[in-house]
Design a protein around this motif. Structure first.
Motif, short mmCIF file in Angstrom:
data_model
loop_
_atom_site.label_atom_id
_atom_site.label_comp_id
_atom_site.label_asym_id
_atom_site.label_seq_id
_atom_site.Cartn_x
_atom_site.Cartn_y
_atom_site.Cartn_z
N ASP A 151 -5.07 -17.65 31.28
CA ASP A 151 -4.98 -19.54 31.62
C ASP A 151 -4.65 -19.96 29.64
N GLY A 152 -3.77 -19.12 29.73
CA GLY A 152 -2.45 -19.85 28.65
C GLY A 152 -3.50 -19.66 27.01
N LYS A 153 -4.78 -18.45 26.93
CA LYS A 153 -5.43 -18.03 26.02
C LYS A 153 -5.13 -16.37 26.04
N ILE A 154 -5.35 -15.71 24.77
CA ILE A 154 -5.40 -14.30 24.65
C ILE A 154 -6.60 -13.75 24.81
N GLU A 155 -7.10 -13.07 25.88
CA GLU A 155 -8.28 -12.06 26.19
C GLU A 155 -8.39 -10.62 25.52
N ALA A 156 -7.04 -10.70 25.28
CA ALA A 156 -7.18 -9.15 24.86
C ALA A 156 -5.84 -8.77 24.09
N ILE A 157 -5.79 -7.35 22.68
CA ILE A 157 -4.82 -7.62 21.79
C ILE A 157 -5.41 -6.32 22.07
N THR A 158 -4.31 -5.15 22.12
CA THR A 158 -4.33 -3.72 21.72
C THR A 158 -2.88 -3.84 20.98
N LEU A 159 -3.21 -2.57 19.74
CA LEU A 159 -1.99 -2.73 19.11
C LEU A 159 -2.32 -0.86 18.87
N ILE A 160 -0.81 -0.36 18.69
CA ILE A 160 -0.45 0.81 18.49
C ILE A 160 0.47 1.42 17.81
N PHE A 161 0.17 1.93 17.04
CA PHE A 161 0.72 2.79 15.49
C PHE A 161 0.23 3.84 15.62
N ASP A 162 0.84 4.59 14.68
CA ASP A 162 0.88 5.52 13.79
C ASP A 162 0.09 5.37 11.90
N ALA A 163 -1.57 6.27 12.69
CA ALA A 163 -3.15 5.83 11.89
C ALA A 163 -2.98 6.50 10.82
N SER A 164 -2.52 7.73 11.17
CA SER A 164 -2.50 8.81 10.47
C SER A 164 -2.68 8.42 8.30
N ARG A 165 -1.62 7.14 7.94
CA ARG A 165 -1.15 6.94 7.26
C ARG A 165 -2.21 6.41 6.10
N TRP A 166 -3.09 5.30 7.08
CA TRP A 166 -4.29 4.53 6.37
C TRP A 166 -5.50 5.01 6.43
N HIS A 167 -5.56 6.71 7.61
CA HIS A 167 -6.89 6.97 7.38
C HIS A 167 -7.01 7.34 5.98
N PRO A 168 -6.50 7.57 5.06
CA PRO A 168 -7.14 8.07 3.31
C PRO A 168 -7.71 6.69 2.77
N ILE A 169 -6.75 5.97 2.92
CA ILE A 169 -6.96 3.93 2.58
C ILE A 169 -8.43 3.92 3.04
N MET A 170 -8.46 3.50 4.22
CA MET A 170 -9.37 3.20 4.82
C MET A 170 -10.83 4.25 4.06
N ALA A 171 -10.63 5.44 3.83
CA ALA A 171 -11.65 5.65 3.07
C ALA A 171 -12.12 5.52 2.02
N THR A 211 0.89 -1.11 0.10
CA THR A 211 0.14 -0.22 0.02
C THR A 211 0.87 0.95 -0.38
N PRO A 212 0.21 2.82 -0.36
CA PRO A 212 1.24 3.89 0.35
C PRO A 212 1.68 3.79 1.42
N VAL A 213 1.00 3.37 1.61
CA VAL A 213 2.06 2.91 3.56
C VAL A 213 3.49 2.57 3.87
#
Length: 122
Positions: free
Chosen positions: A98-118, A83-85
């Protein structure tokens, strides 16, 4: 327990970037939440629903750091995209129970993704 955390997180990450939804889902707890700068989901089904679209633009992943604790882990990696990103540096935090993933948080600069998502939403 740290080995179990490592095994679970690595299995999930391998499955996710390979687009293997059943294998990724097998690592998630029955109660699960996902949050990123672009989307959030209160369950595994919602989180995994967008996996195919995401994986279709990924050309590679370069892991820069892996930190594992008893019930949490953090990965820092560069996602290479067709992508252009281009390359997206990302930190991903996992909480496990209990050995399973209960939450995921992603942290990144999303500004370059906004035009693509739109453009995709049009």
């Amino acid at each position: 327990m740290t080995d179990r955390t490592r095994e679970t997180v690595q299995a999930y990450s391998r499955a996710r970037f390979a687009g293997d939804v059943p294998a990724a889902a097998a690592q998630l707890a029955s109660t699960f939440a996902f949050e990123s700068p672009l989307i959030s989901s209160a369950d595994a089904r919602g989180h995994l629903a967008g996996l195919a679209g995401f994986v279709s633009v990924v050309t590679g992943v370069e892991v820069l750091s892996e930190l594992y604790g008893e019930s949490e882990a953090t990965l820092v990696y560069d996602v290479h995209t067709a992508t252009p990103v281009g390359v997206q540096r990302t930190a991903e935090h996992f909480r496990l129970r209990d050995g399973k993933i209960e939450a995921i948080t992603l942290i990144f600069d999303a500004s370059r993704w906004h035009p693509i998502m739109a453009a995709v939403q049009r």
